[in-house]
Every structure is written in C-alpha cells, then in structure tokens.
Design an enzyme around this catalytic site. Structure first.
Site, PDB file in Angstrom:
ATOM      1  N   GLY A 118       5.152   6.049   8.220  1.00  0.00           N
ATOM      2  CA  GLY A 118       6.352   5.619   7.520  1.00  0.00           C
ATOM      3  C   GLY A 118       6.945   4.319   8.015  1.00  0.00           C
TER       4      GLY A 118
ATOM      5  N   ASP B 266      -0.640  -7.450   1.169  1.00  0.00           N
ATOM      6  CA  ASP B 266       0.016  -6.143   1.312  1.00  0.00           C
ATOM      7  C   ASP B 266       1.542  -6.266   1.232  1.00  0.00           C
ATOM      8  OD1 ASP B 266      -0.050  -3.353   1.535  1.00  0.00           O
ATOM      9  OD2 ASP B 266       0.319  -3.435   3.688  1.00  0.00           O
TER      10      ASP B 266
ATOM     11  N   SER C 127       5.293   1.359   8.018  1.00  0.00           N
ATOM     12  CA  SER C 127       4.828   0.228   7.220  1.00  0.00           C
ATOM     13  C   SER C 127       5.912  -0.212   6.246  1.00  0.00           C
ATOM     14  CB  SER C 127       3.571   0.616   6.431  1.00  0.00           C
ATOM     15  OG  SER C 127       2.421   0.499   7.224  1.00  0.00           O
TER      16      SER C 127
ATOM     17  N   HIS D 261       0.811  -1.224   0.000  1.00  0.00           N
ATOM     18  CA  HIS D 261       0.000   0.000   0.000  1.00  0.00           C
ATOM     19  C   HIS D 261       0.844   1.273   0.000  1.00  0.00           C
ATOM     20  CE1 HIS D 261       0.663   0.003   4.420  1.00  0.00           C
ATOM     21  NE2 HIS D 261       0.405   1.290   4.338  1.00  0.00           N
TER      22      HIS D 261
END
Length: 199
Positions: A153, A80, A155, A50
């Site tokens: 930030g 993801d 992820s 994402h």
C-alpha cells in the site's frame, strides 16, 4: 547521546505528520488500497499507475478522514504514473524537494496511507544516477534508489527528505527487488501533460 536521539526521533515524527497532510488513500483495485499525493489544491492527485486497476469507482480517503470519489485524468504506464481528480476543498499540495540537493546517504522517510492513518518507514538514499528508462520504456530524469521497506500500500506515496520536502513518489513496480522513487521533474512532466490533455 540520549537527548540527540530523542530530538532526531521527534524531528522525524514531525516530518511524517507534516507530510501526511498531502498523502491520501487510493482504493482503485481489488487488493489493499494504495497511497497518493496531493499534486495541486484544485484536486489533482498523483499515484502509481499499477495500483489503479479500474477507471471508475475510484475512492479516495482524504487526510482529514473524509472520503470522496475520483476520476481518472491520465496514465503513463511507462513511468508508472497516474493522475486522478477529486472535488474537495482545503487540500494541501505537496512541497517538492530540489533534486540536485539529494545525496547518497541522506535520510529519507517513505510515507503511505493504505489505511485511514498514515504509516512510515525510515531509510537512506542508497544510489543516485542520471537519466534512465524503465522496463516499460518510460523516460525518468534521474535514478533514485533507497533502502526503505516498501510495505503493502505504500506505492504512490511520497519519499520524504529529512528536511520535509517530498523527494519523489515511491513505486514497487519500476525495478524488481529494489525500492525506487520517481523524481519531481519526471512527475512534473507527466502531470502537466495530463493536465493539458483535459483542458
């Protein structure tokens, strides 16, 4: 007591320092950069799908402070996960933990690199369970929930065990209002599928 806390503090700082050698900055969206993990020494980077909003002009900030560009190798929106490739030497691949050794209550550290220097936040594994499916229909080998704060930030960055090996990849898009990490076995499956697709 003070000496014990000081030792714990120093040990955790060392874990973050060592882990940061395998954590990169990923600039692939209009908003704040995210984080990624060095998957292999030949330039494969794993990150959260994402945070990769474009297929081109993806910029990577390497642990040594240098910058390079990356190409998109593959995506698995259901879990993801996105795989990128960079042309760079001296990359340090992540050392992955044995999932079976993880227990509820274990200390873990989330490490990110949304800026040039690494950032970290401390928590515990708050829940573990078996196989599950994400909201996007992706199959995940085990459920790893933590109470770490997912700062902007983070992820695509690693969840790191107190011993040092990476216990998973953090994603803020898998379960709403919950910090969840994708376990190594799921990352391995997707990464190997992407690698084979470009051979």
């Amino acid at each position: 007591m003070a000496g014990t806390l000081e030792q714990l503090s120093n040990d955790l700082a060392a874990v973050v320092q060592n882990a940061s050698a395998s954590v990169v900055r990923v600039s692939a969206r209009r908003r704040q950069p995210a984080s990624g993990i060095v998957w292999s020494a030949d330039g494969l980077i794993i990150t959260a799908n994402h945070v990769v909003e474009r297929d081109e002009n993806i910029r990577i900030g390497l642990p040594d402070g240098s910058k390079t560009t990356a190409s998109l190798v593959g995506r698995d929106p259901g879990t993801d996960i996105a795989m990128l490739r960079v042309e760079a030497a001296g990359l340090a691949p992540a050392n992955w933990a044995d999932e079976s050794a993880l227990k509820v209550g274990h200390l873990v550290v989330a490490v990110g690199r949304p800026e040039e220097t690494p950032q970290a936040t401390l928590g515990i594994i708050s829940a573990l369970d078996g196989e599950w499916r994400t909201m996007g229909g992706g199959a995940v080998t085990s459920f790893v929930q933590t109470d770490v704060v997912m700062y902007p930030g983070f992820s695509g960055g690693p969840l790191v065990s107190a011993e040092g090996p990476f216990a998973g990849m953090n994603s803020s898009a898998l379960v709403r209002g919950m910090s969840v990490a994708l376990p190594p076995a799921t990352l391995q499956r997707v990464a190997e599928a992407d690698r084979k697709s470009v051979v």
